[in-house]
Scaffold this motif. Structure first.
Motif, PDB file in Angstrom:
ATOM      1  N   LEU A  64     -24.245 -93.052 -21.818  1.00  0.00           N
ATOM      2  CA  LEU A  64     -24.060 -93.832 -23.042  1.00  0.00           C
ATOM      3  C   LEU A  64     -22.981 -93.200 -23.919  1.00  0.00           C
ATOM      4  O   LEU A  64     -23.028 -92.010 -24.197  1.00  0.00           O
ATOM      5  CB  LEU A  64     -25.348 -93.860 -23.856  1.00  0.00           C
ATOM      6  CG  LEU A  64     -26.450 -94.829 -23.488  1.00  0.00           C
ATOM      7  CD1 LEU A  64     -27.580 -94.676 -24.496  1.00  0.00           C
ATOM      8  CD2 LEU A  64     -25.958 -96.259 -23.500  1.00  0.00           C
ATOM      9  N   HIS A  65     -22.038 -94.006 -24.338  1.00  0.00           N
ATOM     10  CA  HIS A  65     -21.090 -93.612 -25.381  1.00  0.00           C
ATOM     11  C   HIS A  65     -21.189 -94.682 -26.466  1.00  0.00           C
ATOM     12  O   HIS A  65     -21.894 -95.680 -26.294  1.00  0.00           O
ATOM     13  CB  HIS A  65     -19.665 -93.565 -24.840  1.00  0.00           C
ATOM     14  CG  HIS A  65     -19.470 -92.638 -23.680  1.00  0.00           C
ATOM     15  ND1 HIS A  65     -19.239 -91.290 -23.829  1.00  0.00           N
ATOM     16  CD2 HIS A  65     -19.488 -92.866 -22.351  1.00  0.00           C
ATOM     17  CE1 HIS A  65     -19.121 -90.736 -22.632  1.00  0.00           C
ATOM     18  NE2 HIS A  65     -19.263 -91.668 -21.711  1.00  0.00           N
ATOM     19  N   SER A  66     -20.452 -94.498 -27.545  1.00  0.00           N
ATOM     20  CA  SER A  66     -20.423 -95.536 -28.564  1.00  0.00           C
ATOM     21  C   SER A  66     -19.024 -95.617 -29.143  1.00  0.00           C
ATOM     22  O   SER A  66     -18.464 -94.619 -29.581  1.00  0.00           O
ATOM     23  CB  SER A  66     -21.444 -95.223 -29.656  1.00  0.00           C
ATOM     24  OG  SER A  66     -21.409 -96.228 -30.639  1.00  0.00           O
TER      25      SER A  66
ATOM     26  N   TYR B 196     -13.853 -92.849 -32.733  1.00  0.00           N
ATOM     27  CA  TYR B 196     -14.835 -91.814 -32.427  1.00  0.00           C
ATOM     28  C   TYR B 196     -15.750 -92.289 -31.311  1.00  0.00           C
ATOM     29  O   TYR B 196     -15.963 -93.488 -31.148  1.00  0.00           O
ATOM     30  CB  TYR B 196     -15.738 -91.547 -33.637  1.00  0.00           C
ATOM     31  CG  TYR B 196     -15.104 -90.789 -34.757  1.00  0.00           C
ATOM     32  CD1 TYR B 196     -14.905 -89.417 -34.661  1.00  0.00           C
ATOM     33  CD2 TYR B 196     -14.734 -91.446 -35.922  1.00  0.00           C
ATOM     34  CE1 TYR B 196     -14.337 -88.723 -35.710  1.00  0.00           C
ATOM     35  CE2 TYR B 196     -14.157 -90.751 -36.972  1.00  0.00           C
ATOM     36  CZ  TYR B 196     -13.963 -89.390 -36.862  1.00  0.00           C
ATOM     37  OH  TYR B 196     -13.401 -88.706 -37.900  1.00  0.00           O
ATOM     38  N   CYS B 197     -16.352 -91.316 -30.606  1.00  0.00           N
ATOM     39  CA  CYS B 197     -17.522 -91.620 -29.801  1.00  0.00           C
ATOM     40  C   CYS B 197     -18.704 -91.293 -30.707  1.00  0.00           C
ATOM     41  O   CYS B 197     -18.825 -90.178 -31.201  1.00  0.00           O
ATOM     42  CB  CYS B 197     -17.571 -90.779 -28.536  1.00  0.00           C
ATOM     43  SG  CYS B 197     -19.086 -91.090 -27.617  1.00  0.00           S
ATOM     44  N   ALA B 198     -19.554 -92.285 -30.933  1.00  0.00           N
ATOM     45  CA  ALA B 198     -20.634 -92.112 -31.903  1.00  0.00           C
ATOM     46  C   ALA B 198     -22.003 -91.999 -31.241  1.00  0.00           C
ATOM     47  O   ALA B 198     -23.015 -92.332 -31.823  1.00  0.00           O
ATOM     48  CB  ALA B 198     -20.622 -93.262 -32.907  1.00  0.00           C
ATOM     49  N   GLU B 199     -22.025 -91.588 -29.984  1.00  0.00           N
ATOM     50  CA  GLU B 199     -23.304 -91.409 -29.286  1.00  0.00           C
ATOM     51  C   GLU B 199     -23.189 -90.098 -28.538  1.00  0.00           C
ATOM     52  O   GLU B 199     -22.263 -89.933 -27.734  1.00  0.00           O
ATOM     53  CB  GLU B 199     -23.503 -92.568 -28.303  1.00  0.00           C
ATOM     54  CG  GLU B 199     -24.792 -92.511 -27.509  1.00  0.00           C
ATOM     55  CD  GLU B 199     -25.977 -92.953 -28.340  1.00  0.00           C
ATOM     56  OE1 GLU B 199     -25.964 -94.091 -28.821  1.00  0.00           O
ATOM     57  OE2 GLU B 199     -26.893 -92.130 -28.519  1.00  0.00           O
ATOM     58  N   TYR B 200     -24.127 -89.169 -28.796  1.00  0.00           N
ATOM     59  CA  TYR B 200     -24.019 -87.856 -28.152  1.00  0.00           C
ATOM     60  C   TYR B 200     -24.010 -88.023 -26.626  1.00  0.00           C
ATOM     61  O   TYR B 200     -24.940 -88.599 -26.060  1.00  0.00           O
ATOM     62  CB  TYR B 200     -25.162 -86.941 -28.573  1.00  0.00           C
ATOM     63  CG  TYR B 200     -25.014 -85.582 -27.938  1.00  0.00           C
ATOM     64  CD1 TYR B 200     -23.966 -84.741 -28.306  1.00  0.00           C
ATOM     65  CD2 TYR B 200     -25.882 -85.161 -26.936  1.00  0.00           C
ATOM     66  CE1 TYR B 200     -23.793 -83.518 -27.699  1.00  0.00           C
ATOM     67  CE2 TYR B 200     -25.716 -83.935 -26.332  1.00  0.00           C
ATOM     68  CZ  TYR B 200     -24.671 -83.116 -26.703  1.00  0.00           C
ATOM     69  OH  TYR B 200     -24.488 -81.908 -26.091  1.00  0.00           O
ATOM     70  N   CYS B 201     -22.940 -87.558 -25.987  1.00  0.00           N
ATOM     71  CA  CYS B 201     -22.762 -87.835 -24.556  1.00  0.00           C
ATOM     72  C   CYS B 201     -22.469 -86.580 -23.755  1.00  0.00           C
ATOM     73  O   CYS B 201     -21.949 -86.657 -22.653  1.00  0.00           O
ATOM     74  CB  CYS B 201     -21.655 -88.860 -24.369  1.00  0.00           C
ATOM     75  SG  CYS B 201     -20.093 -88.356 -25.100  1.00  0.00           S
ATOM     76  N   GLY B 202     -22.797 -85.424 -24.297  1.00  0.00           N
ATOM     77  CA  GLY B 202     -22.592 -84.194 -23.532  1.00  0.00           C
ATOM     78  C   GLY B 202     -21.694 -83.213 -24.258  1.00  0.00           C
ATOM     79  O   GLY B 202     -21.322 -83.428 -25.411  1.00  0.00           O
TER      80      GLY B 202
ATOM     81  N   ALA C 182     -18.574 -82.186 -24.501  1.00  0.00           N
ATOM     82  CA  ALA C 182     -17.329 -82.434 -25.243  1.00  0.00           C
ATOM     83  C   ALA C 182     -17.380 -83.743 -26.030  1.00  0.00           C
ATOM     84  O   ALA C 182     -16.349 -84.351 -26.306  1.00  0.00           O
ATOM     85  CB  ALA C 182     -16.138 -82.420 -24.291  1.00  0.00           C
ATOM     86  N   HIS C 183     -18.590 -84.169 -26.392  1.00  0.00           N
ATOM     87  CA  HIS C 183     -18.763 -85.406 -27.173  1.00  0.00           C
ATOM     88  C   HIS C 183     -17.877 -85.422 -28.419  1.00  0.00           C
ATOM     89  O   HIS C 183     -17.202 -86.404 -28.708  1.00  0.00           O
ATOM     90  CB  HIS C 183     -20.240 -85.547 -27.545  1.00  0.00           C
ATOM     91  CG  HIS C 183     -20.512 -86.381 -28.752  1.00  0.00           C
ATOM     92  ND1 HIS C 183     -20.397 -87.746 -28.739  1.00  0.00           N
ATOM     93  CD2 HIS C 183     -20.873 -86.038 -30.015  1.00  0.00           C
ATOM     94  CE1 HIS C 183     -20.696 -88.204 -29.958  1.00  0.00           C
ATOM     95  NE2 HIS C 183     -20.984 -87.189 -30.733  1.00  0.00           N
ATOM     96  N   SER C 184     -17.884 -84.289 -29.141  1.00  0.00           N
ATOM     97  CA  SER C 184     -17.132 -84.256 -30.400  1.00  0.00           C
ATOM     98  C   SER C 184     -15.627 -84.304 -30.171  1.00  0.00           C
ATOM     99  O   SER C 184     -14.876 -84.602 -31.084  1.00  0.00           O
ATOM    100  CB  SER C 184     -17.495 -83.011 -31.206  1.00  0.00           C
ATOM    101  OG  SER C 184     -17.137 -81.862 -30.465  1.00  0.00           O
ATOM    102  N   GLY C 185     -15.210 -84.009 -28.947  1.00  0.00           N
ATOM    103  CA  GLY C 185     -13.770 -84.051 -28.656  1.00  0.00           C
ATOM    104  C   GLY C 185     -13.338 -85.395 -28.109  1.00  0.00           C
ATOM    105  O   GLY C 185     -12.184 -85.606 -27.775  1.00  0.00           O
ATOM    106  N   MET C 186     -14.284 -86.329 -28.026  1.00  0.00           N
ATOM    107  CA  MET C 186     -13.981 -87.635 -27.436  1.00  0.00           C
ATOM    108  C   MET C 186     -13.370 -88.540 -28.508  1.00  0.00           C
ATOM    109  O   MET C 186     -13.991 -89.471 -28.994  1.00  0.00           O
ATOM    110  CB  MET C 186     -15.268 -88.236 -26.876  1.00  0.00           C
ATOM    111  CG  MET C 186     -15.032 -89.376 -25.911  1.00  0.00           C
ATOM    112  SD  MET C 186     -16.542 -89.745 -25.026  1.00  0.00           S
ATOM    113  CE  MET C 186     -16.157 -91.406 -24.473  1.00  0.00           C
ATOM    114  N   LEU C 187     -12.135 -88.215 -28.860  1.00  0.00           N
ATOM    115  CA  LEU C 187     -11.466 -88.896 -29.964  1.00  0.00           C
ATOM    116  C   LEU C 187     -10.303 -89.723 -29.447  1.00  0.00           C
ATOM    117  O   LEU C 187      -9.655 -89.352 -28.481  1.00  0.00           O
ATOM    118  CB  LEU C 187     -10.908 -87.862 -30.948  1.00  0.00           C
ATOM    119  CG  LEU C 187     -11.925 -86.944 -31.617  1.00  0.00           C
ATOM    120  CD1 LEU C 187     -11.221 -85.820 -32.329  1.00  0.00           C
ATOM    121  CD2 LEU C 187     -12.791 -87.733 -32.570  1.00  0.00           C
TER     122      LEU C 187
END
Ligand code: CUA
Length: 316
Positions: free
Chosen positions: A146-148, A181-187, A189-194
Motif C-alpha cells: 500500500l502506498h498513498s 508525497y507517499c502518505a501511507e507507511y510503506c517500509g 524508505a517511505h519518507s524518501g518516496m517523494l
C-alpha cells in the motif's frame, strides 16, 4: 500560503478544489471553536453560579421543552448543512467536470512513483508533468504494498492499492511546482518516496510532449549514468559519497571485494553490478536486507545499465 489567517499553516491552494476544501474546513473549524467556547464557557459559569456552597438545597427541575427543542433542532440543521456542503465538495473532488485532457497511469513501488504517459515508452520517475488549466486524470495503483498518492497543494490524496486501479483528477490553475508525497507507511524508505508535479503552460506542455532527440545519447556515459541514478532514485538508498544507507554506497564500490550474506565473496565488476540491478536479491552483501531493492528489469535497457555502471566506476 493560505490567505485565511487561522489556516495560515496550510499548503498553498493550487487548485479550485483546494479553495473549496479549505473554506469548508475553516467553517467547521470556526464552528467547533464557537461551540467549544460556548459549552465550556457556560460550564465554567454554572460551576461558579450553582456551587453547592451557595445552593445547599437543590431545586426541582424536570424539563424545559423550548430549550430541549432548540438544542436538538439547531445542531441537526448545522449537521445537515455540513453534510450537504461536504457532499458537494467531495463530489467536485471525485468527479471531473468533463472529459479529462490527459490520463496518466501511476504505479507506486518501494520506493518511487512511475508515471506512464501514452506518448512515452518509459515512465517518468517521481515526476508528473501536466498542463495548467486543464483537468488531468490519474489512474493509480501499486506494484507491491500500500502506498498513498498525495499532492497537498491540490488537496488530493488516495491510496495506491496493489491489484486495484484508483481514479483521481485535478486541475492545476497556474504553472509551477508542487510536491508529491507517499502518505501511507510503506517500509524503510517511505519518507524518501517523494515526487514533484511540474505544471507547465498548455503551450509548453504540448511542446514537451513532442518527440525530441534523446538527450542522454549526447552525454558521456558516467554523466548519463548519474542522471539515471537520480531519475530512478538509486541514490536514495545508495549514497554517492560513502555515507551509510539502505544499500551499499556507490563510492569506491567498483573493484571492491564484498562479503556476501551466504558466506561467499564476490569482486564488484560490471557483471556483478548488472546482475544486482536486474536481480537485486541474487547476491546480497552481508549486513544488508534482501527484498529492499526492486528489480529494474524491463525499465532499464542495456545502454542504461552500462551508463549506470560507468557512473559507479567514476565514484572512486
Ligand atoms: Cu510508499 Cu509510503
Amino acid at each position: 500560503m493560505s490567505d485565511n489567517p487561522l489556516l495560515g499553516t496550510l499548503p498553498p491552494q493550487a487548485t479550485k478544489i483546494a479553495v473549496e476544501y479549505d473554506t469548508l474546513y475553516a467553517f467547521i473549524l470556526y464552528l467547533s471553536i464557537f461551540f467549544f467556547v460556548l459549552v465550556v464557557g457556560a460550564m465554567v459559569v454554572f460551576i461558579k453560579k450553582y456551587h453547592a456552597s451557595k445552593n445547599s438545597t437543590p431545586g426541582k427541575i424536570d424539563h424545559n421543552t423550548p430549550l430541549e427543542l432548540a438544542w436538538t433542532i439547531i445542531p441537526t440543521i448545522i449537521l445537515a448543512v455540513v453534510f450537504a456542503w461536504g457532499f458537494v465538495v467531495y463530489k467536485d473532488m471525485t468527479v471531473p467536470p468533463g472529459p479529462v485532457y490527459e490520463e496518466i497511469n501511476i504505479i507506486g513501488y518501494q520506493w518511487r512513483w512511475d508515471m506512464h504517459y501514452d506518448h512515452m515508452e518509459k515512465p517518468l520517475v517521481n515526476e508528473l508533468v501536466v498542463p495548467a488549466g486543464k483537468p488531468i486524470g490519474l489512474v493509480v495503483t501499486s506494484a507491491d504494498v500500500l502506498h498513498s498518492f498525495f499532492i497537498p497543494d491540490f488537496r488530493i490524496k488516495k491510496d495506491a492499492v496493489p491489484g486495484m486501479y484508483t481514479k483521481m483528477w485535478f486541475q492545476a490553475e497556474e504553472p509551477g511546482e508542487h510536491i508529491i508525497y507517499c502518505a501511507e507507511y510503506c517500509g524503510t524508505a517511505h519518507s524518501g518516496m517523494l515526487g514533484k508535479v511540474k505544471v507547465l503552460s498548455l503551450a509548453d506542455y504540448e511542446d514537451w510532449k513532442k518527440p525530441k532527440d534523446d538527450m542522454a545519447a549526447n552525454l558521456p556515459p558516467e554523466k548519463a549514468g548519474e542522471e539515471l541514478a537520480t531519475k530512478y532514485a538509486c541514490i536514495g538508498c545508495h549514497s554517492a559519497d560513502g555515507k551509510a544507507g539502505i544499500g551499499p554506497t556507490f563510492k569506491g564500490l567498483y573493484g571492491k571485494t564484498e562479503n556476501l550474506a551466504d558466506g561467499s565473496t564476490v569482486q564488484v565488476d560490471d557483471d556483478y553490478l548488472r546482475k544486482s540491478i536486474l536481480e537485486p536479491n541474487a547476491q546480497i552483501v552481508k549486513g544488508y536486507n534482501p527484498g529492499m531493492m526492486p528489480t529494474f528489469k524491463g525499465q532499464l535497457d542495456d545502454k542504461d545499465i552500462m551508463n549506470l555502471i560507468a557512473y559507479i566506476k567514476s565514484l572512486k
